[in-house]
Design a protein around this motif. Structure first.
Motif, PDB file in Angstrom:
ATOM      1  N   LYS A 153       0.903  -1.254  -0.051  1.00 47.43           N
ATOM      2  CA  LYS A 153       0.138  -0.071   0.116  1.00 47.43           C
ATOM      3  C   LYS A 153       0.899   1.304  -0.204  1.00 47.43           C
ATOM      4  O   LYS A 153       0.638   2.307  -0.738  1.00 47.43           O
ATOM      5  CB  LYS A 153      -0.744  -0.091   1.282  1.00 47.43           C
ATOM      6  CG  LYS A 153      -2.246  -0.824   1.168  1.00 47.43           C
ATOM      7  CD  LYS A 153      -2.896  -0.744   2.409  1.00 47.43           C
ATOM      8  CE  LYS A 153      -4.222  -1.672   2.053  1.00 47.43           C
ATOM      9  NZ  LYS A 153      -5.333  -1.468   3.235  1.00 47.43           N
ATOM     10  N   ALA A 154       2.110   1.315   0.779  1.00 48.26           N
ATOM     11  CA  ALA A 154       2.939   2.383   0.947  1.00 48.26           C
ATOM     12  C   ALA A 154       3.388   2.586  -0.612  1.00 48.26           C
ATOM     13  O   ALA A 154       3.562   3.518  -0.970  1.00 48.26           O
ATOM     14  CB  ALA A 154       3.976   2.241   1.955  1.00 48.26           C
ATOM     15  N   LYS A 155       3.812   1.534  -1.292  1.00 51.22           N
ATOM     16  CA  LYS A 155       4.469   1.428  -2.398  1.00 51.22           C
ATOM     17  C   LYS A 155       3.385   1.893  -3.499  1.00 51.22           C
ATOM     18  O   LYS A 155       3.970   2.985  -4.336  1.00 51.22           O
ATOM     19  CB  LYS A 155       4.854   0.133  -3.120  1.00 51.22           C
ATOM     20  CG  LYS A 155       6.054  -0.237  -2.172  1.00 51.22           C
ATOM     21  CD  LYS A 155       6.502  -1.480  -2.802  1.00 51.22           C
ATOM     22  CE  LYS A 155       7.721  -2.145  -2.064  1.00 51.22           C
ATOM     23  NZ  LYS A 155       8.078  -3.476  -2.474  1.00 51.22           N
ATOM     24  N   VAL A 156       2.194   1.615  -3.355  1.00 49.71           N
ATOM     25  CA  VAL A 156       1.292   2.087  -4.321  1.00 49.71           C
ATOM     26  C   VAL A 156       0.894   3.436  -4.288  1.00 49.71           C
ATOM     27  O   VAL A 156       0.955   4.417  -4.993  1.00 49.71           O
ATOM     28  CB  VAL A 156      -0.121   1.392  -4.295  1.00 49.71           C
ATOM     29  CG1 VAL A 156      -1.378   1.991  -4.967  1.00 49.71           C
ATOM     30  CG2 VAL A 156       0.101  -0.204  -4.593  1.00 49.71           C
ATOM     31  N   VAL A 179       1.691   9.283  -5.744  1.00 53.91           N
ATOM     32  CA  VAL A 179       2.422  10.690  -5.451  1.00 53.91           C
ATOM     33  C   VAL A 179       3.293  10.859  -6.364  1.00 53.91           C
ATOM     34  O   VAL A 179       3.207  11.869  -7.122  1.00 53.91           O
ATOM     35  CB  VAL A 179       3.051  10.773  -4.037  1.00 53.91           C
ATOM     36  CG1 VAL A 179       3.745  12.005  -3.712  1.00 53.91           C
ATOM     37  CG2 VAL A 179       2.119  10.626  -3.006  1.00 53.91           C
ATOM     38  N   ILE A 180       4.127  10.053  -6.998  1.00 50.98           N
ATOM     39  CA  ILE A 180       4.899  10.165  -8.106  1.00 50.98           C
ATOM     40  C   ILE A 180       4.375  10.663  -9.371  1.00 50.98           C
ATOM     41  O   ILE A 180       4.746  11.750 -10.109  1.00 50.98           O
ATOM     42  CB  ILE A 180       6.306   9.089  -8.103  1.00 50.98           C
ATOM     43  CG1 ILE A 180       6.996   8.986  -6.863  1.00 50.98           C
ATOM     44  CG2 ILE A 180       7.068   9.231  -9.370  1.00 50.98           C
ATOM     45  CD1 ILE A 180       7.926   7.767  -6.902  1.00 50.98           C
ATOM     46  N   ASN A 181       3.371   9.944  -9.538  1.00 55.29           N
ATOM     47  CA  ASN A 181       2.581   9.861 -10.805  1.00 55.29           C
ATOM     48  C   ASN A 181       1.892  11.453 -10.823  1.00 55.29           C
ATOM     49  O   ASN A 181       1.845  12.186 -11.716  1.00 55.29           O
ATOM     50  CB  ASN A 181       1.372   9.010 -10.921  1.00 55.29           C
ATOM     51  CG  ASN A 181       2.021   7.653 -11.330  1.00 55.29           C
ATOM     52  OD1 ASN A 181       3.218   7.574 -11.992  1.00 55.29           O
ATOM     53  ND2 ASN A 181       1.376   6.530 -10.964  1.00 55.29           N
TER      54      ASN A 181
END
Length: 186
Positions: A5-8, A13-15
């Motif tokens: 979930k943190a990675k998603v 956020v990056i996107n």
């Protein structure tokens, strides 16, 4: 699970940041590139000017260092010569000081005598002035006491006597009572 979930979330956020950067690039891209080239030119110009200033400063410091070395050597020689002349002057001054010391001792003894006579005169003047001040103070005190006594007598004469006021109020009260009785009987 939490790490995915943190990675998603991190990927989202990056996107979002990339999308914002794209929007920003579309809106302000030309201006930003223009500013970046200007800043790059300015930065190069400042670097060149700083390098020139450093080189010039180093040259000036080298000249200053040479000048200071020459001046220090010259001053060392002057100090040595000056020291010799001062030693001779000190000997002369020592003799002059002895003579001046003797003259000063004589002057001090004369001043001591004069100071003693002046001191006696000042003490006498102070005694005379203190006596006249004491007399003046006594006179003013007497005048003040007399003035206070006169004002006290005037106050006693002008203030109303309590018994007289009580009698007057009593008579007024009787008149008012009599007036009320007369009005009440009618």
């Amino acid at each position: 699970m939490k790490s995915t979930k943190a990675k998603v979330n991190a990927q989202e956020v990056i996107n979002e940041e990339e999308n914002i950067d794209k929007i920003r690039d579309i809106l302000f891209g030309v201006k930003v590139r223009d500013f970046e080239t200007r800043f790059t030119k300015l930065e190069k110009h400042f670097d060149e000017e700083i390098a020139k200033s450093r080189a010039e400063t180093q040259k000036q410091f080298a000249k200053l260092e040479d000048f200071l070395e020459k001046e220090v050597a010259s001053l060392g020689e002057k100090i040595y010569n000056e020291q010799d002349s001062r030693n001779a002057s000190l000997r002369d001054l020592s003799e002059d000081l002895k003579t001046a010391s003797a003259n000063l001792s004589e002057a001090i003894s004369g001043l001591s005598e004069q100071t003693a006579s002046n001191e006696a005169e000042i003490k006498q003047n102070l005694t005379d002035q203190s006596k006249s001040l004491v007399e003046l103070i006594k006179e003013k005190q007497k005048e003040t006491l007399d003035s206070l006594a006169t004002k006290t007598e005037n106050l006693d004469d002008s203030k109303a006597d309590r018994k007289s006021l009580a009698k007057a109020f009593s008579e007024i009260a009787q008149l008012l009572n009599n007036g009320d009785e007369n009005n009440g009987s009618k």
